[in-house]
Write an enzyme that holds these catalytic residues in place. Structure first.
Site, mmCIF file in Angstrom:
data_model
loop_
_atom_site.group_PDB
_atom_site.id
_atom_site.type_symbol
_atom_site.label_atom_id
_atom_site.label_comp_id
_atom_site.label_asym_id
_atom_site.label_seq_id
_atom_site.Cartn_x
_atom_site.Cartn_y
_atom_site.Cartn_z
ATOM 1 N N LYS A 45 0.706 -1.150 0.100
ATOM 2 C CA LYS A 45 0.030 -0.156 0.003
ATOM 3 C C LYS A 45 0.796 1.274 -0.017
ATOM 4 O O LYS A 45 2.056 1.100 0.485
ATOM 5 C CB LYS A 45 -1.034 0.107 1.347
ATOM 6 N N CYS A 128 -2.384 10.233 -5.884
ATOM 7 C CA CYS A 128 -3.628 9.907 -5.015
ATOM 8 C C CYS A 128 -4.818 10.838 -5.194
ATOM 9 O O CYS A 128 -4.573 11.960 -4.979
ATOM 10 C CB CYS A 128 -3.202 9.649 -3.454
#
Ligand code: HRO
Length: 309
Positions: A45, A128
């Site tokens: 992640k 992101c």
């Protein structure tokens, strides 16, 4: 025999399929399970300086055409991943550490410590879409260049960038120039298509809670956008910077399309979350069958060879 192994920046992957950062890769248990699965790599992640719970739930929603998420970078914090990485290397497949940040100064802090932990590759996430109030770095070439410069001098393992989708050739060119100036070893595209909106008409409501329902789109519906970005950057760099294709891979034929457009490896997000780790064996089998039917013995034989009319 059909060979699905691939090489990115000198690192060999036993299979071209791996998880996309974010999909089943936050905790130690999830990362070990990826190590034991048919995935060709273990991708972490995206990590931040501090551990994070992420955005309020519901923050992921799957639907027949794909998914929408606004996870908000839930992760263990970079120090925890730095400690995990040496152990994750025992599975005989590359470990890719995904580095993010909530501000520019976070990137070099994380990059230095994670590089010292010696993952096989580092992916710097410039894309992101889900931190309220923070635009995606990859949509600002100047900020992107500053971040790339700062981490480039600290990272000694192969360093790549996770890019957002671009929708105009002018944007591919501007980012291509930035990337070309800094010795980037590989590229991964695309991150989710940011700030989409999915509505449930029965409930007359949005389907995820953060940001009024806006979130990153993934899965089948984004495949043409992903293929276009893979193709555009493959052509810009004449195949000299290896590309990981991400976006819309549901079956082996989708992966074949990514390879034809120029992807040396393929990541899966939505399908992995929906179907679980067994999806790797299915995809490995399906792509093997596609290549065998077409008479290709390896990915290299059809890499980037899509025919233009
Ligand atoms: O955690 C997220 O919300 C997230 C990240 Cl960091 C990302 O890069 N892409 C995405 O779709 N979600």
């Amino acid at each position: 025999m059909t060979d699905l192994s691939t090489t990115i920046a000198g690192v060999r992957f036993p299979s071209c399929f791996m998880n996309a950062a974010g999909a089943l890769c936050v905790t130690r248990e999830e990362l070990v399970a990826l190590g034991q699965s048919g995935s060709g790599a273990i991708v972490t992640k995206s990590m931040t300086v501090e551990p994070r719970q992420g955005n309020p739930e519901p923050r992921y929603y799957g639907f027949p055409g794909g998914s929408i998420n606004s996870m908000g970078l839930p992760n263990l914090g970079y120090k925890a991943y730095a400690e995990l990485i040496p152990d994750l290397k025992r599975f005989g497949k590359p470990v890719i550490a995904s580095v993010a940040g909530l501000c520019e100064d976070d990137f070099p802090i994380i990059a230095a410590v994670i590089n010292a932990a010696q993952p096989d590759l580092i992916e710097v996430n410039l894309s992101c879409p889900n931190i309220p109030g923070k635009p995606q770095i990859g949509y600002d070439p100047e900020t992107s260049e500053r971040v790339i410069k700062r981490v480039r001098s600290l990272i000694t393992v192969p360093m790549g960038l996770k890019l957002p989708p671009y929708f105009d050739p002018a944007h591919h060119e501007v980012m291509g120039k930035v990337i070309g100036r800094h010795g980037v070893d590989f590229l991964n595209m695309i991150n989710s298509v940011g700030n989409g909106l999915v509505v449930d008409p029965e409930r007359e409501a949005v389907v995820i809670k953060p940001k009024g329902g806006f979130g990153g789109l993934g899965g089948r519906i984004i495949k043409p956008v992903a293929l276009a970005n893979v193709r555009a950057f493959y052509k810009l760099f004449q195949g000299k910077i290896p590309i990981i294709g991400t976006g819309g891979v549901v079956d082996g034929m989708d992966a074949f399309e990514h390879v034809l457009c120029g992807a040396s490896a393929v990541q899966i997000g939505t399908v992995l979350v929906e179907e679980g780790l067994g999806s790797f064996d299915r995809l490995n089998n399906e792509l093997t069958a596609v290549l065998a039917r077409k008479g290709y013995r390896s990915l290299a034989e059809c890499l980037g060879t899509v025919r233009e009319l």
